[in-house]
Design an enzyme around this catalytic site. Structure first.
Site, mmCIF file in Angstrom:
data_model
loop_
_atom_site.group_PDB
_atom_site.id
_atom_site.type_symbol
_atom_site.label_atom_id
_atom_site.label_comp_id
_atom_site.label_asym_id
_atom_site.label_seq_id
_atom_site.Cartn_x
_atom_site.Cartn_y
_atom_site.Cartn_z
ATOM 1 N N CYS A 276 16.450 -4.494 -6.959
ATOM 2 C CA CYS A 276 17.776 -4.278 -7.568
ATOM 3 C C CYS A 276 17.847 -2.922 -8.265
ATOM 4 C CB CYS A 276 18.152 -5.427 -8.491
ATOM 5 S SG CYS A 276 16.811 -6.044 -9.471
ATOM 6 N N ARG B 120 -7.526 24.354 4.155
ATOM 7 C CA ARG B 120 -8.791 23.885 3.584
ATOM 8 C C ARG B 120 -9.736 23.270 4.602
ATOM 9 N NH1 ARG B 120 -4.641 20.674 3.212
ATOM 10 N NH2 ARG B 120 -4.858 18.425 3.300
#
Ligand SMILES: [Zn+2]
Lengths: 336, 604
Positions: B174, B60
């Site tokens: 966690c 592009r």
């Protein structure tokens, strides 16, 4: 490795788009053979975008000669292209955009081509053509199941008209799969799953869409549609102007051309039974020249539709696209 | 002969060749914008971009070709434009726009600034520079098929920071270390493991079981008090001691550590417990179709590897990475580095298998791990076309005709492919950037946060200052100075030690951005596990409103999602060097009434 399979080089080059439309779409793109008629402001924008997308081949058909002004506004041309054949002159820079695509030039006049020339393509894109020729190509395309899209830029206005026949396409839909119970009674998170959904859009023939004065065709099916987009009639006005004058409106002839446009406009509005005030005469001031950033917008829209048509991925927009020359918004319409 | 277009305001036609324009970013949108400017008769252009060219740009960023890979984007873009028209004056800076070389006076040289960026930090900064210099800015971005263009002009429109942006997606530590439930958790863990084994030491990226998980201690009797398994020598040291033996590493992370996690019984009361997996058992987990020897793109990238293949790739990539590490102090993870990407794919999938989470292909994992935003030429071309059409209007100060425009995928709800707002977006009177007296409430624990943390996390990361000076109001205490060596002694002090307490007012001044911000400090303590470490709220009224209806999407408050809570929160870094230009301004905003699907945001 089979020809159909993408190589590692291609996978790397096209990575950011494969992440959007998937590897199957990319494989369909790399099998597509495309004809582009007209490689001026809009044509060169379309060419750039589809070459970058990774198609198999592109034939550029244009019998024009490079003028100094054209060179300044077309990034595929260089200074020493001036005076030479435009279709051949764009090849070098077009090829540099993507060395993997087979590109060739044809400098003959589009109207000199016989029907068989058009038969070998996956899709045909046309810019800058007269209406009778657009309709003729559409007929050939229909008989050979070739998709077709045409578009133009006039000043800050632009449009496209597509005939993708009976177009089947796929869309990805994300679905949540219900929670599963594990053997110990605990629940697992719902999983997202992507499913392919197939749909179809049926396009009308172009001769049901572009109906101009003197074609002696009924416009009743267009007249009965409510809330018509006034820019559709600006599109017809400009096509009729080109048909009659065999050229686009010219800034060096501005006053005379606006007069002709006004006459055509009122004929067309009469034909479709629309109040003359619906299409402001001031708009006719805005239709001169191919404005590069407008070409970029239309070139992006048209190329994206070509990519959808070839890759069968995502819903294409409806058959007519109209770019608002005042607000720069753009609407899809169903006509015909 | 000139290429200035007809059919636009005649005054703009005159100004185009005389106006100086700055383009910030030479990527997807930047290349297109530069082409449109040059072909529309602009003759005085400056371009700035920090990045170099990558192969994946070439689908592009059409001013670049294969032979340019590795070269600076700004420089090659300039050459490419000059090759077409040598009469244009174009200056290229291969540099960061955040550098102090580009101050307010630099920005004042231009008639217009056109942003073609990919990251929020740079966008916020250019926003402030253009407000300070009072130069109109056109902000733009695309993400896949979508995109948008908007005008930012001081006193006329909203600024880029008027509306809070959705925060970066973060995950509690966690979740990553103990209880993953989505593929992304395993991918983040895999990247952390890479850094633990080969990367720069970062205590926030621990991969071992977290015995401090509050959930593990819910029943009070705390089954895991002995942290023998947690506090070992550093993972990297241990890996070196065993000479990066793949089998030992595998057994450690996928068998022993998982067994340890299983011993934290509370975690598995309502979850499917993980299944420890030894190296030996992994070898038997082959799928029917053995694709080990198929090297096609589909087999390597698109298909989900068997666990046996994952273990093989785990071993092979570790060997290569160990080799790469020789003579260096650490490696930096890069999604385009094959062994690094292979390693993360293998680890993420083995961990996903253990936790009964869906496994993913290498291709999919690369998207998530590298934060890749899909990008296509067509969307960039459309957006860049609109940018330059607006540039014509801004030259003659026709601001009222530059409403925001959104490029959207086809929708059943609206015929607008390009939807323009009906009016300019109004500035937020409480905006902490563009209001006349910028002000924010900051909620922090003044007894815990250090001055350095306040500066890095709050002022720089969150409030996007580059080099702030901070003075404690009323007492005249210099808390932070942008001059080197002046306030270094304060760095490790707790805020309250310097007299910064509930109700204190801090005057923060960024000289480069010409930006002064008053900060009111509010004492706040995180209570719940997922509470943020701090909050920033522009208008205290919004805070009240927010708390009464907490569930509203993304919110109009400046409240930020958890960003870092000691080592409890990890963050998917947005890899901004990757897709520099087309950017994704990840904003949610309202469209005019004709439009229904109004969201342009980045997919994770
Ligand atoms: Zn603001």
């Amino acid at each position: 490795m089979s020809e159909k399979q993408l190589s590692a080089v291609e996978a790397e080059l096209y990575d950011r788009q494969i992440r959007l439309w998937g590897i199957e779409s990319q494989e369909r793109l790399r099998a597509a053979n495309i004809l582009l008629i007209g490689i001026r402001g809009l044509g060169s924008e379309i060419a750039k975008n589809i070459l970058l997308s990774g198609i198999n081949s592109l034939v550029v058909l244009d019998d024009g000669i490079v003028t100094e002004e054209e060179q300044l506004k077309n990034f595929l041309l260089s200074k020493d292209s001036i005076g030479k054949k435009i279709a051949e002159e764009v090849l070098l820079k077009a090829q540099a955009l993507n060395p993997l695509v087979k590109i060739s030039a044809d400098t003959s006049s589009p109207t000199s081509k016989d029907g068989t020339f058009f038969e070998d393509f996956t899709i045909i894109i046309a810019t800058g053509l007269k209406t009778d020729f657009l309709l003729k190509i559409d007929k050939i395309c229909r008989s050979k199941k070739i998709k077709f899209i045409a578009g133009d830029v006039f000043g800050t206005f632009g449009f496209s008209v597509a005939d993708f026949l009976n177009h089947e396409y796929f869309e990805d839909q994300v679905k949540l799969i219900a929670k599963k119970r594990a053997h110990d009674g605990t629940e697992t998170k719902p999983e997202k799953e992507t499913v392919k959904v197939k749909s179809e859009i049926i396009y009308p023939e172009l001769n049901k869409v572009i109906i101009l004065p003197n074609t002696k065709q009924s416009v009743e099916h267009i007249k009965k549609v409510k809330r018509r987009n006034e820019y559709f009639f600006l599109m017809l006005t400009l096509l009729e102007f080109r048909d009659r004058q065999e050229r686009n409106p010219d800034i060096s002839n501005k006053e005379k051309d606006i007069k002709v446009l006004q006459e055509i406009k009122s004929e067309i509005l009469d034909l479709y039974g629309i109040d003359q005030e619906k299409l402001d005469d001031g708009l006719l001031e805005l239709v001169f020249g191919e404005i590069v950033p407008v070409c970029a917008v239309l070139g992006g829209v048209i190329a994206q539709e070509v990519i959808k048509a070839v890759s069968l991925k995502e819903a294409p927009i409806n058959n007519v696209f109209l770019f608002d020359p005042l607000t720069y918004s753009g609407k899809e319409e169903t006509v015909g | 002969m000139s290429s200035v277009p007809y059919s636009i305001d005649p005054r703009a036609r005159e100004l185009i060749p005389k106006s100086k324009v700055l383009v910030v970013g030479a990527g997807g949108i930047g290349c297109e914008v530069l082409k449109n400017l040059a072909l529309s008769g602009f003759e005085d252009i400056e371009i700035i971009d920090l990045d170099t060219i990558d192969v994946s740009n070439l689908n592009r960023q059409f001013l670049f070709r294969k032979e340019h890979v590795g070269k600076p984007k700004a420089v090659v873009a300039r050459e490419s434009i000059l090759a077409h028209n040598p009469n244009i004056k174009i200056k290229a800076y291969h540099d960061s726009v955040l550098s102090s070389d580009y101050g307010v006076n630099f920005f004042k040289k231009f008639s217009l600034v056109l942003n073609a960026l990919d990251n929020r930090t740079a966008r916020n900064h250019v926003n402030r520079m253009c407000l300070a210099a009072d130069i109109p800015l056109i902000e733009s971005g695309t993400s896949g098929y979508s995109g948008q263009v908007e005008l930012i002009k001081k006193g006329v429109t909203q600024c880029y920071e008027c509306l809070p942006k959705p925060p970066q997606r973060t995950f509690p530590g966690c979740t990553i270390r103990n209880t993953p439930s989505e593929p992304v958790h395993c991918i983040v863990w895999g990247k952390h493991l890479f850094n633990q084994l080969f990367g720069e030491d970062d205590p926030d990226q621990d991969v071992s079981p977290d015995a401090e998980d509050p959930e593990a201690k819910l029943d009070g009797k705390n089954s895991v008090t002995d942290s023998g398994n947690i506090k070992r020598v550093s993972t990297k040291q241990w890996a070196q001691d065993v000479d990066y033996d793949a089998e030992k590493l595998f057994n450690k992370f996928f068998n022993e550590d998982i067994k340890y996690l299983l011993s934290m019984e509370n975690l598995w009361k309502n979850r499917t417990p993980p299944k420890p997996l030894s190296w030996k058992d992994a070898q038997d987990l082959v799928t029917d179709e053995n694709t080990n020897n198929d090297s096609s793109v589909r087999a390597v990238d698109m298909e989900v590897w068997s666990i046996a293949k994952c273990s093989k790739v785990f071993s092979e990539s570790i060997n290569l990475l160990q080799h790469d590490l020789k003579g260096k102090s650490y490696l930096v993870w890069d999604k385009d580095d094959k062994p690094a990407m292979d390693f993360v794919t293998a680890c993420a999938n083995v961990r996903a298998y253990i936790f009964s989470i869906a496994q993913k292909s290498r291709f999919q994992i690369k998207s998530i791990a590298g934060n890749i935003i899909p990008a296509i030429a067509t969307a960039n071309a459309i957006i860049a076309g609109l940018v330059v059409l607006y540039a014509f209007r801004l030259l003659v100060e026709d601001y009222e005709k530059c409403n925001s425009i959104y490029l959207r995928p086809k929708s059943v709800h609206s015929k607008f492919v390009l939807a323009a707002d009906k009016q300019l977006s109004k500035a937020n009177p409480n905006c902490y950037v563009c209001s006349p007296q910028p002000f924010v409430n900051v909620f922090v624990n003044v007894n815990k946060l250090t001055v350095k943390e306040f500066e890095t996390e709050l002022l720089k990361k969150h409030l996007n200052m580059v080099a702030p000076d901070v003075v404690l109001d009323g007492k005249g205490v210099m808390v932070i100075s942008s001059e080197e060596g002046e306030t270094e002694a304060n760095n490790d002090k707790i805020l309250s030690e310097l007299g910064i307490v509930d109700g204190s007012i801090l005057k923060c001044d960024d000289f480069l951005q010409n930006y002064e911000l008053t900060v009111l400090v509010n004492q706040y303590e995180a209570v719940e596990k997922d509470d943020p470490l701090y909050k920033v709220v522009a208008n205290p009224e919004e805070l009240k409103a927010k708390e009464s209806k907490k569930a509203t999407e993304n919110g109009a408050s400046e409240q930020k999602e958890p960003e870092s809570d000691e080592d409890d929160i990890v963050c998917m870094e947005s890899n901004t060097s990757e897709d520099p230009q087309e950017g994704s301004s990840s904003k949610r905003r309202k469209l005019n009434e004709d439009s229904d699907d109004d969201i342009v945001e980045v997919p994770l």
